[in-house]
Motif scaffolding. Structure first.
Motif, PDB file in Angstrom:
ATOM      1  N   LEU A 227       0.841  -0.970  -0.006  1.00 54.90           N
ATOM      2  CA  LEU A 227       0.165   0.075  -0.136  1.00 54.90           C
ATOM      3  C   LEU A 227       0.818   1.343  -0.071  1.00 54.90           C
ATOM      4  O   LEU A 227       0.611   2.199  -0.958  1.00 54.90           O
ATOM      5  N   LEU A 228       2.075   1.077   0.651  1.00 58.76           N
ATOM      6  CA  LEU A 228       2.820   2.535   0.849  1.00 58.76           C
ATOM      7  C   LEU A 228       3.517   2.579  -0.523  1.00 58.76           C
ATOM      8  O   LEU A 228       3.680   3.911  -1.123  1.00 58.76           O
ATOM      9  N   LEU A 230       2.473   1.545  -3.669  1.00 56.36           N
ATOM     10  CA  LEU A 230       1.511   2.220  -4.454  1.00 56.36           C
ATOM     11  C   LEU A 230       1.100   3.646  -4.313  1.00 56.36           C
ATOM     12  O   LEU A 230       1.015   4.363  -5.298  1.00 56.36           O
ATOM     13  N   GLN A 231       1.245   4.167  -3.133  1.00 62.12           N
ATOM     14  CA  GLN A 231       1.033   5.244  -2.623  1.00 62.12           C
ATOM     15  C   GLN A 231       2.102   6.319  -3.414  1.00 62.12           C
ATOM     16  O   GLN A 231       1.880   7.315  -3.876  1.00 62.12           O
ATOM     17  N   ARG A 232       3.127   5.753  -2.848  1.00 65.65           N
ATOM     18  CA  ARG A 232       4.431   6.629  -3.685  1.00 65.65           C
ATOM     19  C   ARG A 232       4.441   6.451  -5.083  1.00 65.65           C
ATOM     20  O   ARG A 232       4.653   7.539  -5.773  1.00 65.65           O
ATOM     21  N   GLU A 234       1.932   6.265  -7.139  1.00 67.07           N
ATOM     22  CA  GLU A 234       0.807   7.184  -7.608  1.00 67.07           C
ATOM     23  C   GLU A 234       1.321   8.669  -7.409  1.00 67.07           C
ATOM     24  O   GLU A 234       1.141   9.325  -8.435  1.00 67.07           O
ATOM     25  N   GLU A 235       1.906   8.780  -6.370  1.00 68.18           N
ATOM     26  CA  GLU A 235       2.296  10.432  -6.104  1.00 68.18           C
ATOM     27  C   GLU A 235       3.400  10.825  -7.223  1.00 68.18           C
ATOM     28  O   GLU A 235       3.387  11.920  -8.026  1.00 68.18           O
TER      29      GLU A 235
END
Length: 256
Positions: A227-228, A230-232, A234-235
């Motif tokens: 999840l972390l 994927l968040q990075r 995406e950002e």
């Protein structure tokens, strides 16, 4: 230690972190995107021209002689008495996500009289450097799945081998084609049939993103890490997208 771009690392590792925190992405970042545009994934079930070729023993021997005469190194192929042959393949590792390796922390034993400390098994994750290449000495009947296992052992990666896939990469008409190898395909046989040219055929290890992911097979810490990540990702994707549109607007304003 937190850098200007909010990337967090150990203070002793700061010199090893290569990030440009000062401004917009460099030309190198744009190149990575261009390479992705050039790559085209072909159907995994569609056999390549190399896979369709059948050779008898005499043809194999002749191909090995031709192959050895074309290379400029000592990475020769050798024919064995049983009809099999051995040789080298070069695999480029193009992994965009971190891999897990074992980390052993020594702790003193709590039992009196023991002389050797106990080892507590732990794991740590890191990104493999871009452009990492590994040569493997394999047999003609070595399967693609076995090549993946060997690569993971070389780098002491403890992730599930099913998370990775071996790809056949070729360049034709300024286009890069990628084809995922089946588990039972034989990379050295493909290497022999294609010849030593890396443009005609090369091998790449990438994440296996074909098909449905069985998320239940992962542990809770792994899922939180995903999840972390994927968040990075995406950002970072949004940052590149905003930069591209900002550059377009700037060009238009200059034209106006």
């Amino acid at each position: 230690l937190s850098l200007d771009c909010s990337f967090t690392c150990h203070y002793r590792c700061r010199a090893l972190v290569r990030l440009d925190c000062s401004g917009p992405p460099s030309a190198g970042d744009e190149d990575d995107g261009n390479e992705q545009v050039l790559e085209k994934d072909t159907n995994v079930d569609e056999p390549s021209e190399w896979e369709k070729t059948e050779l008898d023993q005499t043809q194999v021997e002749q191909r090995i002689k031709e192959y050895n005469s074309q290379i400029n190194s000592n990475l020769f192929m050798s024919l064995n008495k049983d009809g099999s042959y051995t040789g080298f393949i070069k695999v480029q590792l193009k992994l965009v996500r971190p891999v897990s390796v074992p980390a052993t922390k020594r702790v003193p034993s709590l039992q009196a009289g023991r002389q050797h400390p106990q080892g507590v098994k732990r794991r740590t994750s890191f990104y493999l450097p871009k452009g990492t290449v590994k040569h493997l000495h394999i047999l003609s009947h070595t399967r693609a799945s076995e090549v993946i296992d060997a690569l993971l052992r070389k780098f002491t990666v403890i992730d599930n081998p099913r998370k990775f896939a071996l790809f056949e990469r070729s360049e034709k008409d300024e286009q890069v084609y990628l084809r995922k190898l089946g588990d039972d395909e034989q990379p050295l046989r493909l290497r022999l049939l294609a010849g030593p040219s890396e443009k005609v055929l090369s091998f790449v290890l990438k994440e296996n993103e074909t098909g449905e992911v069985n998320w239940d097979a992962f542990t809770l810490p792994e899922l939180h890490n995903f999840l972390l990540i994927l968040q990075r990702e995406e950002e970072e994707h949004l940052r590149r997208l905003r930069h591209r549109y900002a550059r377009c607007r700037q060009k238009m304003q200059e034209a106006l």
